[in-house]
Scaffold this motif. Structure first.
Motif, mmCIF file in Angstrom:
data_model
loop_
_atom_site.group_PDB
_atom_site.id
_atom_site.type_symbol
_atom_site.label_atom_id
_atom_site.label_comp_id
_atom_site.label_asym_id
_atom_site.label_seq_id
_atom_site.Cartn_x
_atom_site.Cartn_y
_atom_site.Cartn_z
ATOM 1 N N ALA A 1 -66.071 -16.707 40.584
ATOM 2 C CA ALA A 1 -66.865 -15.783 39.749
ATOM 3 C C ALA A 1 -67.166 -14.572 40.503
ATOM 4 C CB ALA A 1 -68.126 -16.685 39.446
ATOM 5 N N VAL A 2 -67.366 -14.705 41.788
ATOM 6 C CA VAL A 2 -67.689 -13.348 42.472
ATOM 7 C C VAL A 2 -66.440 -12.476 42.476
ATOM 8 C CG1 VAL A 2 -68.239 -12.378 44.766
ATOM 9 C CG2 VAL A 2 -69.439 -14.561 43.999
ATOM 10 N N TYR A 3 -65.343 -13.042 42.909
ATOM 11 C CA TYR A 3 -64.199 -12.275 42.941
ATOM 12 C C TYR A 3 -63.619 -11.620 41.531
ATOM 13 C CZ TYR A 3 -63.053 -14.568 47.100
ATOM 14 O OH TYR A 3 -63.202 -15.221 48.400
ATOM 15 N N ALA A 4 -63.900 -12.499 40.178
ATOM 16 C CA ALA A 4 -63.657 -12.096 38.971
ATOM 17 C C ALA A 4 -64.733 -10.839 38.589
ATOM 18 C CB ALA A 4 -63.598 -13.101 37.988
ATOM 19 N N ALA A 5 -65.677 -10.863 39.137
ATOM 20 C CA ALA A 5 -66.906 -10.086 38.637
ATOM 21 C C ALA A 5 -66.619 -8.656 39.464
ATOM 22 C CB ALA A 5 -68.295 -10.589 39.323
ATOM 23 N N CYS A 6 -66.146 -8.766 40.762
ATOM 24 C CA CYS A 6 -65.853 -7.317 41.425
ATOM 25 C C CYS A 6 -64.561 -6.858 40.772
ATOM 26 C CB CYS A 6 -65.315 -7.962 42.923
ATOM 27 S SG CYS A 6 -66.708 -8.384 43.948
ATOM 28 N N LEU A 7 -63.776 -7.635 40.422
ATOM 29 C CA LEU A 7 -62.460 -7.145 39.656
ATOM 30 C C LEU A 7 -62.770 -6.460 38.327
ATOM 31 C CD1 LEU A 7 -59.329 -6.928 39.481
ATOM 32 C CD2 LEU A 7 -59.118 -8.852 38.667
ATOM 33 N N ILE A 8 -63.652 -7.175 37.722
ATOM 34 C CA ILE A 8 -64.079 -6.386 36.230
ATOM 35 C C ILE A 8 -64.836 -5.318 36.400
ATOM 36 C CG2 ILE A 8 -65.312 -7.188 34.230
ATOM 37 C CD1 ILE A 8 -64.376 -9.901 34.364
ATOM 38 N N ILE B 1 -63.865 -2.441 46.510
ATOM 39 C CA ILE B 1 -64.343 -3.805 45.576
ATOM 40 C C ILE B 1 -63.527 -4.276 44.933
ATOM 41 C CG2 ILE B 1 -66.419 -4.419 44.005
ATOM 42 C CD1 ILE B 1 -68.130 -2.390 45.488
ATOM 43 N N THR B 2 -62.746 -3.488 44.089
ATOM 44 C CA THR B 2 -61.799 -3.914 42.892
ATOM 45 C C THR B 2 -60.702 -4.707 43.692
ATOM 46 O OG1 THR B 2 -62.313 -1.971 41.620
ATOM 47 C CG2 THR B 2 -60.414 -3.257 41.145
ATOM 48 N N ILE B 3 -60.423 -4.286 44.747
ATOM 49 C CA ILE B 3 -59.141 -4.801 45.512
ATOM 50 C C ILE B 3 -59.646 -6.107 45.996
ATOM 51 C CG2 ILE B 3 -57.665 -4.476 47.479
ATOM 52 C CD1 ILE B 3 -57.592 -1.556 46.766
ATOM 53 N N PHE B 4 -60.751 -6.277 46.422
ATOM 54 C CA PHE B 4 -61.448 -7.380 47.155
ATOM 55 C C PHE B 4 -61.474 -8.552 46.013
ATOM 56 C CE2 PHE B 4 -65.334 -9.993 47.156
ATOM 57 C CZ PHE B 4 -65.273 -10.599 48.338
ATOM 58 N N GLY B 5 -61.716 -8.030 44.610
ATOM 59 C CA GLY B 5 -61.857 -9.016 43.737
ATOM 60 C C GLY B 5 -60.610 -9.579 43.232
ATOM 61 N N GLY B 6 -59.623 -8.586 43.175
ATOM 62 C CA GLY B 6 -58.025 -9.026 42.822
ATOM 63 C C GLY B 6 -57.550 -9.832 43.860
ATOM 64 N N ALA B 7 -57.783 -9.566 45.220
ATOM 65 C CA ALA B 7 -56.983 -10.258 46.220
ATOM 66 C C ALA B 7 -57.647 -11.626 46.464
ATOM 67 C CB ALA B 7 -57.344 -9.413 47.623
ATOM 68 N N GLY B 8 -59.045 -11.745 46.126
ATOM 69 C CA GLY B 8 -59.703 -13.188 46.135
ATOM 70 C C GLY B 8 -59.149 -13.952 45.413
ATOM 71 N N LEU B 9 -59.134 -13.516 43.900
ATOM 72 C CA LEU B 9 -58.722 -14.248 42.843
ATOM 73 C C LEU B 9 -57.179 -14.843 43.189
ATOM 74 C CD1 LEU B 9 -59.814 -12.312 39.737
ATOM 75 C CD2 LEU B 9 -60.480 -14.689 40.509
ATOM 76 N N LEU B 10 -56.344 -13.839 43.497
ATOM 77 C CA LEU B 10 -54.956 -14.364 43.638
ATOM 78 C C LEU B 10 -54.798 -15.061 44.925
ATOM 79 C CD1 LEU B 10 -53.092 -10.971 43.294
ATOM 80 C CD2 LEU B 10 -53.074 -12.788 42.077
ATOM 81 N N ILE C 1 -60.034 -17.317 52.765
ATOM 82 C CA ILE C 1 -59.725 -16.283 51.527
ATOM 83 C C ILE C 1 -60.623 -15.416 51.489
ATOM 84 C CG2 ILE C 1 -59.975 -16.335 48.992
ATOM 85 C CD1 ILE C 1 -59.046 -19.427 48.730
ATOM 86 N N ALA C 2 -62.026 -15.485 51.767
ATOM 87 C CA ALA C 2 -62.859 -14.325 51.647
ATOM 88 C C ALA C 2 -62.566 -13.426 52.850
ATOM 89 C CB ALA C 2 -64.491 -14.947 51.825
ATOM 90 N N LEU C 3 -62.224 -13.863 54.192
ATOM 91 C CA LEU C 3 -61.787 -12.980 55.157
ATOM 92 C C LEU C 3 -60.483 -12.105 54.850
ATOM 93 C CD1 LEU C 3 -62.506 -12.146 57.993
ATOM 94 C CD2 LEU C 3 -60.817 -14.140 58.839
ATOM 95 N N PHE C 4 -59.750 -13.011 54.313
ATOM 96 C CA PHE C 4 -58.408 -12.074 53.912
ATOM 97 C C PHE C 4 -58.560 -10.991 52.798
ATOM 98 C CE2 PHE C 4 -55.826 -15.806 55.894
ATOM 99 C CZ PHE C 4 -55.257 -14.777 57.198
ATOM 100 N N ALA C 5 -59.618 -11.323 51.812
ATOM 101 C CA ALA C 5 -59.863 -10.490 50.846
ATOM 102 C C ALA C 5 -60.444 -9.468 51.426
ATOM 103 C CB ALA C 5 -60.657 -11.498 49.751
ATOM 104 N N VAL C 6 -61.360 -9.489 52.339
ATOM 105 C CA VAL C 6 -62.184 -8.345 52.770
ATOM 106 C C VAL C 6 -61.166 -7.527 53.507
ATOM 107 C CG1 VAL C 6 -63.839 -7.684 54.674
ATOM 108 C CG2 VAL C 6 -64.440 -9.370 52.885
ATOM 109 N N LEU C 7 -60.200 -8.187 54.272
ATOM 110 C CA LEU C 7 -59.370 -7.275 55.060
ATOM 111 C C LEU C 7 -58.607 -6.699 54.243
ATOM 112 C CD1 LEU C 7 -58.582 -9.742 57.982
ATOM 113 C CD2 LEU C 7 -59.810 -7.748 58.211
ATOM 114 N N ILE C 8 -57.879 -7.039 53.077
ATOM 115 C CA ILE C 8 -57.016 -6.644 52.104
ATOM 116 C C ILE C 8 -57.675 -5.517 51.591
ATOM 117 C CG2 ILE C 8 -55.687 -6.864 50.235
ATOM 118 C CD1 ILE C 8 -55.242 -9.727 51.147
ATOM 119 N N ALA C 9 -59.058 -5.696 50.999
ATOM 120 C CA ALA C 9 -59.902 -4.649 50.561
ATOM 121 C C ALA C 9 -60.082 -3.401 51.326
ATOM 122 C CB ALA C 9 -61.321 -5.137 50.105
#
Length: 177
Positions: free
Chosen positions: A3-10, A54-63, A75-83
């Motif tokens: 839900a956090v990842y989806a909210a960031c992406l949206i 933030i958008t990239i964090f959400g998308g990367a987290g979801l994927l 997943i959270a760590l990789f999503a932050v690094l990708i963001a």
């Protein structure tokens, strides 16, 4: 965490859509209320960069959550690094080039030296007239005097030889071949 990842992406996608469609209108309607978002610090912290991250964090987290077998914290760590990498890419590929692309149509009177122009008010041998000089996509009218102390008639083509105290000193351009 999904839900956090989806909210960031949206939120990021909505911010992008609203800023593209209604950005200028909202800026005028709010009369600078949100100007604090354009931080005076390093330009890497511009809203476009932060919201892009933030958008990239959400998308990367979801994927990563859906297609990898990693744990929640990995997943959270990789999503932050990708963001972070994505935000830096947004900054260097979009924000920085846009800052550098701001052009000015201003000119200095000293920059007119060497320019060609046309006399629009005749220049007497010891007085002043007026010349029309092309500057960029426009024209400018400037006070001019004869550099050679010879009268220059209306319509004559001239070249700016010198600029002193806001006055263009011009010579008639003789185009004989």
């Amino acid at each position: 965490m999904e839900a956090v990842y989806a909210a960031c992406l949206i939120v990021g996608i909505l911010y992008a859509l609203v800023s593209v469609v209604f950005g200028d209108w909202l800026s005028q309607a709010m009369d600078g209320v949100l100007d604090f978002l354009s931080l005076d610090g390093p330009s890497i912290f511009q809203p476009m960069t932060l919201v892009g991250g933030i958008t990239i964090f959400g998308g990367a987290g979801l994927l990563l959550e859906r297609y990898s077998g990693l744990g929640v914290w990995m997943i959270a760590l990789f999503a932050v690094l990708i963001a972070i990498v994505g935000a830096i890419a947004v900054f260097f590929l979009y924000v920085k080039p846009m800052e550098n692309s701001e052009n000015s149509i201003a000119f200095t009177i000293a920059s007119l030296a060497g320019s060609q122009g046309e006399v629009i008010v005749p220049i007497p041998e010891s007085g002043y007239g007026e010349v029309l000089v092309r500057v960029g996509a426009g024209n400018t009218n400037q006070i001019a005097a004869s550099y050679d102390r010879k009268p220059i008639p209306d319509g004559a083509k001239v070249v700016v030889v010198d600029v002193r105290e806001g006055i263009l000193y011009v010579s008639e351009l003789n185009l004989t071949i």
